[in-house]
Motif scaffolding. Structure first.
Motif, mmCIF file in Angstrom:
data_model
loop_
_atom_site.group_PDB
_atom_site.id
_atom_site.type_symbol
_atom_site.label_atom_id
_atom_site.label_comp_id
_atom_site.label_asym_id
_atom_site.label_seq_id
_atom_site.Cartn_x
_atom_site.Cartn_y
_atom_site.Cartn_z
ATOM 1 N N UNK A 102 0.846 -1.185 0.000
ATOM 2 C CA UNK A 102 0.000 0.000 0.000
ATOM 3 C C UNK A 102 0.890 1.246 0.000
ATOM 4 N N UNK A 103 0.330 2.393 0.306
ATOM 5 C CA UNK A 103 1.069 3.655 0.210
ATOM 6 C C UNK A 103 1.294 4.295 1.576
ATOM 7 N N UNK A 104 1.245 3.496 2.622
ATOM 8 C CA UNK A 104 1.282 4.055 3.964
ATOM 9 C C UNK A 104 2.687 4.259 4.514
ATOM 10 N N UNK A 105 3.686 3.642 3.910
ATOM 11 C CA UNK A 105 5.036 3.698 4.451
ATOM 12 C C UNK A 105 6.045 3.964 3.345
ATOM 13 N N UNK A 106 6.939 4.916 3.584
ATOM 14 C CA UNK A 106 7.988 5.242 2.633
ATOM 15 C C UNK A 106 9.324 5.342 3.369
ATOM 16 N N UNK A 107 10.418 4.820 2.817
ATOM 17 C CA UNK A 107 10.440 3.995 1.617
ATOM 18 C C UNK A 107 9.830 2.624 1.883
ATOM 19 N N UNK A 108 9.505 1.908 0.823
ATOM 20 C CA UNK A 108 8.858 0.608 0.941
ATOM 21 C C UNK A 108 9.890 -0.452 1.315
ATOM 22 N N UNK A 109 9.646 -1.108 2.428
ATOM 23 C CA UNK A 109 10.484 -2.224 2.859
ATOM 24 C C UNK A 109 9.696 -3.528 2.715
ATOM 25 N N UNK A 110 10.389 -4.637 2.863
ATOM 26 C CA UNK A 110 9.724 -5.938 2.734
ATOM 27 C C UNK A 110 8.637 -6.139 3.787
#
Length: 333
Positions: A102-110
């Motif tokens: 989804x778009x809730x966390x940046x940067x995207x981790x595993x």
């Protein structure tokens, strides 16, 4: 010499993965639907349908040490296949996607949230959209009793004759530029960061994950950490192939792509390309020993693949392209 099977071997990543595996001294067999293999290395190629269970049962009797699976199980049930693979190899690598996030966390981790788990769109979660069925396939592996699998999640990956711009593929973006035609893009995507990775880099990562014990029962973002906005990427294409774009409201853009309002077309835009895609690849780099500076810069990779377009390639009009022409005629000119 370890023996490796690659299913879906002629696609965007497979065409680069086969030479990588050969260079690592593996005996390689690739399976695809193309008449001929797109590589010129010493690897066996079988033209066949890798969804055919009779074919698979016979093939897997060859006892492959590793299996890398690029097949898409959107139209068939992965639950009918995964045990077959896990029981016939010491290391199975399954291709998922960064679109599960989804778009809730940046940067995207595993460990970042997946749409299947976090979305409030119940229609999406109950669907068989790409971002949903890939996550469900992941869960089949996680909930299994097997320990010999690894899930890899590439970001948007460009390769030979596969060059993307927002949700447009080659035929409706670069091919139109080669015809001197303007394309239509959604203004809502212009400032959204996107991760685009060259297929050759993704192949290097996957090849170096294979047979690592610490990679089993793990997930890896197999992509570059470089990100650019879709507006910046459009400028890259403008510089490289003279691509001209007009930016319009997403509803107009979606109507051009799918006048009938196909929901999956909307979801690909709203739950992928309009998300901020800034990806953390530190986990796979730590495992493989690769470095971000080893990755092909996005501009250079796009330039390379544009250079790989056959000299005799003749672009053809598509239905989407004709609707773009009509829209531009009626609303822009």
């Amino acid at each position: 010499m370890k023996k490796v099977l690659v299913l879906g071997a002629t696609g965007a990543m497979g065409r680069y993965l086969i030479p990588e595996l050969v260079n690592l001294d593996y005996e390689v067999v690739g399976v695809g639907r193309e008449e001929t293999a797109p590589w010129k290395v010493n690897a066996a190629y079988i033209q066949s349908d890798a969804f055919d269970k009779n074919f698979l049962n016979g093939l897997l009797k060859e006892n492959f040490d590793g299996i890398i699976n690029f097949m898409e199980y959107g139209k068939v049930d992965f639950s009918e296949y995964y045990q077959l693979f896990l029981e016939h190899t010491s290391h199975y690598i399954y291709l998922s996607t960064c679109r599960v996030y989804d778009d809730k966390e940046q940067p995207i981790k595993e460990t970042s949230p997946r749409l299947l788990d976090s979305s409030e769109d119940e229609v999406l979660k109950a669907s068989h959209d790409y971002c949903i069925y890939k996550a469900q396939d992941e869960d089949l592996l996680v909930n299994s009793s097997y320990d010999n699998w690894t899930v890899v999640r590439p970001a948007t990956t460009f390769s030979t004759m596969r060059l993307q711009l927002v949700t447009l593929e080659f035929n409706n973006s670069v091919a139109r530029a080669l015809q001197g035609k303007t394309i239509v893009l959604p203004i809502q995507a212009k400032d959204k960061p996107a991760t685009l990775s060259w297929g050759g880099d993704v192949a290097k990562m996957i090849a170096r994950i294979l047979f690592k014990e610490e990679a089993k029962r793990e997930f890896y973002n197999v992509c570059s950490a470089e990100h650019r906005t879709w507006g910046e990427i459009a400028e890259y294409y403008r510089d490289l192939v003279g691509l001209e774009a007009v930016w319009v409201d997403k509803e107009d853009y979606l109507a051009i792509l799918s006048p009938e309002g196909t929901i999956n077309v909307r979801w690909q835009l709203e739950y992928a390309r309009l998300f901020r895609r800034i990806t953390d690849n530190s986990k796979v780099l730590a495992l493989t020993g690769l470095k971000q500076e080893d990755m092909m810069p996005m501009y250079d990779g796009l330039k390379l693949e544009i250079g790989n377009i056959p000299k005799d390639y003749v672009p053809e009009d598509t239905k989407i392209g004709l609707r773009m022409d009509e829209y531009i005629k009626n609303h822009i000119l």
